[in-house]
Design a protein around this motif. Sequence first.
Motif, short mmCIF file in Angstrom:
data_model
loop_
_atom_site.label_atom_id
_atom_site.label_comp_id
_atom_site.label_asym_id
_atom_site.label_seq_id
_atom_site.Cartn_x
_atom_site.Cartn_y
_atom_site.Cartn_z
N PHE A 77 0.82 -1.20 0.00
CA PHE A 77 0.00 0.00 0.00
C PHE A 77 0.86 1.26 0.00
O PHE A 77 1.92 1.30 0.63
CB PHE A 77 -0.90 0.05 1.24
N GLU A 81 -3.78 4.45 -0.50
CA GLU A 81 -4.42 3.12 -0.44
C GLU A 81 -4.64 2.70 1.01
O GLU A 81 -5.65 2.06 1.33
CB GLU A 81 -3.56 2.10 -1.18
N LYS A 84 -7.77 4.40 2.20
CA LYS A 84 -8.97 3.76 1.64
C LYS A 84 -9.28 2.47 2.37
O LYS A 84 -10.44 2.20 2.71
CB LYS A 84 -8.78 3.50 0.14
N MET A 85 -8.26 1.65 2.62
CA MET A 85 -8.50 0.39 3.31
C MET A 85 -9.03 0.64 4.72
O MET A 85 -9.95 -0.04 5.18
CB MET A 85 -7.21 -0.43 3.36
N TYR A 88 -12.71 1.50 4.42
CA TYR A 88 -13.55 0.35 4.10
C TYR A 88 -13.71 -0.57 5.31
O TYR A 88 -14.79 -1.13 5.54
CB TYR A 88 -12.96 -0.43 2.92
N LYS A 108 -10.12 -3.31 -4.53
CA LYS A 108 -10.78 -2.00 -4.49
C LYS A 108 -9.80 -0.91 -4.08
O LYS A 108 -9.77 0.18 -4.66
CB LYS A 108 -11.95 -2.07 -3.50
N CYS A 109 -8.97 -1.22 -3.08
CA CYS A 109 -8.02 -0.22 -2.58
C CYS A 109 -6.90 0.05 -3.58
O CYS A 109 -6.44 1.18 -3.73
CB CYS A 109 -7.43 -0.67 -1.25
N LYS A 110 -6.45 -0.99 -4.27
CA LYS A 110 -5.32 -0.84 -5.18
C LYS A 110 -5.74 -0.43 -6.59
O LYS A 110 -4.92 -0.28 -7.48
CB LYS A 110 -4.52 -2.15 -5.22
#
Length: 373
Positions: A77, A81, A84-85, A88, A108-110
Motif C-alpha cells: 500500500f 491506499e 482507503k483500506m 472500508y 478495491k483499494c489498489k
Amino acid sequence: MQFQNTNQDDEDQRYIHIIRIGSLIMDDKWREAAPVNDIEASSWIRIFRAFDTDHDGLIQCEEMQKTIRDSTYSFGFDHYELQKMSLYLEMREGKPVDFADFCYLMSKCKGYRLREYLFKAALTVTPKNQRIHVFSELQRYKCVPPPLFLIFLSIVQIAFYLYYVIDSSEGVWLSGPIPTLSPLIVSQYHLSELWRLFTYCLINVGIYHVIFNILIQLAIGVPLELVHTWRVYILYFVGVIFGSILSLALDPTVFLCGGASGSFAIIGAHIATIVTNFKEMENATIRLPFLVIFAALDYALAVYQRFFAPRIDKVSMYGHIGGLVAGILFNFILFRGSKPSRFYTVSFWVCLVLSGFYIAICIALIAAPSLLH
C-alpha cells in the motif's frame, strides 16, 4: 510440527517481501488498469494466512486495521491506499474479513477495477466454503477466454426476436410472434432435422420471455460462467436438450421455441447450490424465494400460452421443466468444488444415473407412437 510452522512463517514473510518490492516498482497508471500479476496473486493468499494468526479463516477488522498500519508495505500500500483500506474496514462495522472479502478489499483499494468487478460477481454465486479456491483462481484470471458466451447468446436472441417481430408485423406483445416456419424451432413435422433440438433456444416468444431469459443469463449465468467457465456451456446446452426431448415426449403436437430451457437450467443449478449451501451463500433468504417466484411467473405465462392464449399455433411448456431438471441434476455433476465431500461424490453418481434414465425414458416415449403404429 514446530519446525514445519517455522518454515511456513518464513515462506509467508518471503512472499510478503516480494509483493512489497513488486508494488514499489510498479507504475501507478499501469497498476490501476493491469490485472494482478502472478507473483502478487500467489502472495495474497499467503499474506492473508500470515495475518490470520488463529487460522480460523477470518481476520478481525480491528486486528487488520492495526496490522496494515504497522506493516503498510507488506500489503503493497501507499499512503492513499492505506487510507482507503482503513475507511472500508470502518464501514464493515467490525464484521470479520474472510479471504473473499480480503481479495475484494485489496482490489478495491489498489484500483484493480476489473478484478474488483470479477470478485463482486463471484461472491453472488459461490458458497463461502469454496471461495478460497475460486478467488485464488480469479486472481490469475486474464479474461482468456472472456465470459462472453451468455452475453453473445443474449444478443443473438434479442436479434432474432426483433427480426421476427418486424417480419410478422405482430408487434411486441406477451404471446408472440411465433415463427412457425422458422428452420430453428422444434416441430413434429421436422423430427429428422436434429439441429432444431438445440437451435430453438434462440427464438423467444413474447417480450416477457425475452426479458426473463436475458436477465437470468446475465445476472446469474455470467457470474457462473466466470467461476465455472466451460462447465456452464455444458449446463446450458444440456438444459436445452433435456427441454426439447421432454417436450417431444409429452407434448409432441405443438411447437417448441424459447431460451427458457437453458435459463431454467441455470436457475435449477443455482437453486440447488443455495439449498445445499444455504448458510454459506450471500443473501440466501432473499435470493431463493425471489428466484422461485420469478421463475414461477415465467412458467405460469408459458402455461397460459399453451392452453389459454387465443392462438392456433401453441408452444410447449415442458421445455421449462426439462431445463429445471437438467440444472438440478447437472449442478451435482459439474459443480462439485475443488474438494468434493462424500455427499457430492454420492450425488454425482446418483444424478448421473438419473440423467441416463431421464434420457432413456424420453427417447422411449418419443419412439413409442412410431413403433406401435
